[in-house]
Motif scaffolding. Structure first.
Motif, PDB file in Angstrom:
ATOM      1  N   GLY A  37       0.816  -1.215   0.000  1.00 33.36           N
ATOM      2  CA  GLY A  37       0.000   0.000   0.000  1.00 33.36           C
ATOM      3  C   GLY A  37       0.842   1.256   0.000  1.00 33.36           C
ATOM      4  O   GLY A  37       2.018   1.245  -0.354  1.00 33.36           O
ATOM      5  N   LEU A  38       0.193   2.339   0.423  1.00 32.73           N
ATOM      6  CA  LEU A  38       0.814   3.657   0.381  1.00 32.73           C
ATOM      7  C   LEU A  38       1.026   4.197   1.793  1.00 32.73           C
ATOM      8  O   LEU A  38       0.084   4.244   2.591  1.00 32.73           O
ATOM      9  N   TYR A  39       2.250   4.583   2.079  1.00 36.78           N
ATOM     10  CA  TYR A  39       2.606   5.124   3.391  1.00 36.78           C
ATOM     11  C   TYR A  39       3.406   6.394   3.160  1.00 36.78           C
ATOM     12  O   TYR A  39       3.642   6.788   2.030  1.00 36.78           O
ATOM     13  N   TRP A  40       3.833   7.055   4.232  1.00 36.81           N
ATOM     14  CA  TRP A  40       4.617   8.272   4.001  1.00 36.81           C
ATOM     15  C   TRP A  40       5.479   8.581   5.205  1.00 36.81           C
ATOM     16  O   TRP A  40       5.346   7.948   6.252  1.00 36.81           O
ATOM     17  N   TYR A  41       6.383   9.515   5.050  1.00 32.77           N
ATOM     18  CA  TYR A  41       7.287   9.858   6.146  1.00 32.77           C
ATOM     19  C   TYR A  41       7.345  11.366   6.344  1.00 32.77           C
ATOM     20  O   TYR A  41       7.149  12.143   5.408  1.00 32.77           O
ATOM     21  N   HIS A  42       7.609  11.751   7.587  1.00 35.08           N
ATOM     22  CA  HIS A  42       7.661  13.174   7.949  1.00 35.08           C
ATOM     23  C   HIS A  42       8.284  13.278   9.335  1.00 35.08           C
ATOM     24  O   HIS A  42       8.385  12.275  10.047  1.00 35.08           O
ATOM     25  N   LYS A  47     -12.457   5.474  -9.632  1.00 32.86           N
ATOM     26  CA  LYS A  47     -12.810   4.304  -8.818  1.00 32.86           C
ATOM     27  C   LYS A  47     -11.879   4.245  -7.624  1.00 32.86           C
ATOM     28  O   LYS A  47     -10.663   4.251  -7.776  1.00 32.86           O
ATOM     29  N   LEU A  48     -12.471   4.190  -6.442  1.00 31.48           N
ATOM     30  CA  LEU A  48     -11.672   4.097  -5.218  1.00 31.48           C
ATOM     31  C   LEU A  48     -11.256   2.644  -5.018  1.00 31.48           C
ATOM     32  O   LEU A  48     -12.097   1.761  -4.890  1.00 31.48           O
ATOM     33  N   VAL A  49      -9.936   2.404  -5.008  1.00 35.65           N
ATOM     34  CA  VAL A  49      -9.463   1.015  -4.870  1.00 35.65           C
ATOM     35  C   VAL A  49      -8.664   0.789  -3.583  1.00 35.65           C
ATOM     36  O   VAL A  49      -8.449  -0.356  -3.189  1.00 35.65           O
ATOM     37  N   GLY A  50      -8.200   1.871  -2.941  1.00 39.85           N
ATOM     38  CA  GLY A  50      -7.396   1.654  -1.741  1.00 39.85           C
ATOM     39  C   GLY A  50      -7.374   2.866  -0.839  1.00 39.85           C
ATOM     40  O   GLY A  50      -7.817   3.961  -1.213  1.00 39.85           O
ATOM     41  N   GLY A  51      -6.830   2.655   0.367  1.00 42.01           N
ATOM     42  CA  GLY A  51      -6.741   3.736   1.348  1.00 42.01           C
ATOM     43  C   GLY A  51      -5.564   3.529   2.273  1.00 42.01           C
ATOM     44  O   GLY A  51      -4.517   3.022   1.863  1.00 42.01           O
ATOM     45  N   ASP A  52      -5.768   3.876   3.547  1.00 40.61           N
ATOM     46  CA  ASP A  52      -4.674   3.818   4.517  1.00 40.61           C
ATOM     47  C   ASP A  52      -4.063   2.423   4.673  1.00 40.61           C
ATOM     48  O   ASP A  52      -2.872   2.291   4.921  1.00 40.61           O
ATOM     49  N   SER A  53      -4.885   1.392   4.578  1.00 38.60           N
ATOM     50  CA  SER A  53      -4.404   0.041   4.864  1.00 38.60           C
ATOM     51  C   SER A  53      -4.465  -0.842   3.630  1.00 38.60           C
ATOM     52  O   SER A  53      -5.008  -1.932   3.648  1.00 38.60           O
ATOM     53  N   GLY A  54      -3.941  -0.352   2.526  1.00 35.52           N
ATOM     54  CA  GLY A  54      -3.940  -1.153   1.309  1.00 35.52           C
ATOM     55  C   GLY A  54      -5.264  -1.062   0.569  1.00 35.52           C
ATOM     56  O   GLY A  54      -5.951  -0.039   0.620  1.00 35.52           O
TER      57      GLY A  54
END
Ligand SMILES: [Cu+2]
Length: 268
Positions: A99-104, A213-220
């Motif tokens: 999935g998608l994560y990020w750093y800061h 089309k929404l396919v993913g979010g915070d947890s994949g």
């Protein structure tokens, strides 16, 4: 930046000079860019990140959403001592989930994140059928920054500027750019990987005329994909949308806040 299992790399937060709509402003960036490098890794791998603090205040790096060893979570005084100016810290990152994560940073985000310290992490699944097919991936950060008199508006040195994590901006930044324009082929399905890196603003993303089309979010991936006309993304949240551009034309971005009275309007 693609990183293989066991690879290490250097991340340096520090000052950058950036052009924003004709104005030159001082900001902060990882490895000299806003956003910082997008990290592309495979699920189940581990990488090592050497961080050297090139900013003028203490920092840490928090790896938002990643399930990793607590000592590398980047929370000052809880999991590590802050990285002093010119100091270093080595993080060991694991990626058990696709999935998608990020750093800061996790110190004075009202200042450091507003100034440009953020970057995306794309974790590719080991299962090739995890995601539905798409033609192309585009990873984008959504942010706003407050510009006053040709500079990023000042901050308090001693305390958080505005409540909680910060303030609303007046310039919209998509992938760090105030005027980002992208092209797509007719019939192409572009997968947008969106992260709200703003301090406080909620974005309402629409692309009128294109099919989303929404396919993913915070947890994949989401449990059930659905066609949507808008995607609400709160600070730190991610949304993964497949966008079909089925003919020629222009699709204006809109990221109007959800307080828009009816329909949508242009932001900032
Ligand atoms: Cu976070």
């Amino acid at each position: 930046m693609e990183l293989a299992d066991g690879e290490s790399f250097h991340l340096r937060p520090g000052p950058v000079i950036k052009q924003l709509s004709g104005t030159t402003v001082r900001m902060l960036g990882y490895n000299g860019s806003v956003p910082g490098p997008t990290l592309k890794v495979r699920q189940g791998t581990e990488v090592v990140v050497h961080v050297t603090n090139g900013t003028e205040i203490d920092t840490t790096v928090h790896w938002h959403g990643l399930r990793l060893n607590n000592m590398y979570d980047g929370v000052p005084y809880e999991t590590q001592v802050p990285i002093p100016v010119d100091g270093s810290f080595t993080y060991r990152l694991q990626f058990p989930d696709p999935g998608l994560y990020w750093y800061h940073p996790h110190i004075r985000e009202d200042y450091t994140q507003e100034m440009g310290l953020y970057g995306s992490i794309l974790v590719e699944p080991t299962d090739p059928d995890y995601w539905p097919p798409a033609h192309r991936d585009v990873v984008l950060t959504l942010d706003d920054v407050l510009i006053e008199d040709g500079a990023v508006a000042p901050f308090s040195r001693t305390q958080t500027t505005f409540s909680a994590m910060g303030r609303f901006g007046n310039v919209l930044l998509v992938a760090g750019e105030p005027d980002l324009a992208l092209t797509a082929s007719a019939g192409e399905v572009v997968r947008l990987w969106l992260t709200n890196t703003a301090n406080t603003r909620v974005f309402n993303v629409t692309l009128p005329g294109a099919r989303m089309k929404l396919v993913g979010g915070d947890s994949g991936r989401v449990e059930r994909e659905e066609f949507v006309s808008q995607v609400l993304i709160a600070p730190s949240e991610r949304a993964i949308v497949d966008v079909l551009f089925d003919g020629p034309g222009n699709w204006p971005w809109s990221t109007a806040p959800p307080t828009a009275p009816t329909g949508w309007r242009r932001s900032p």
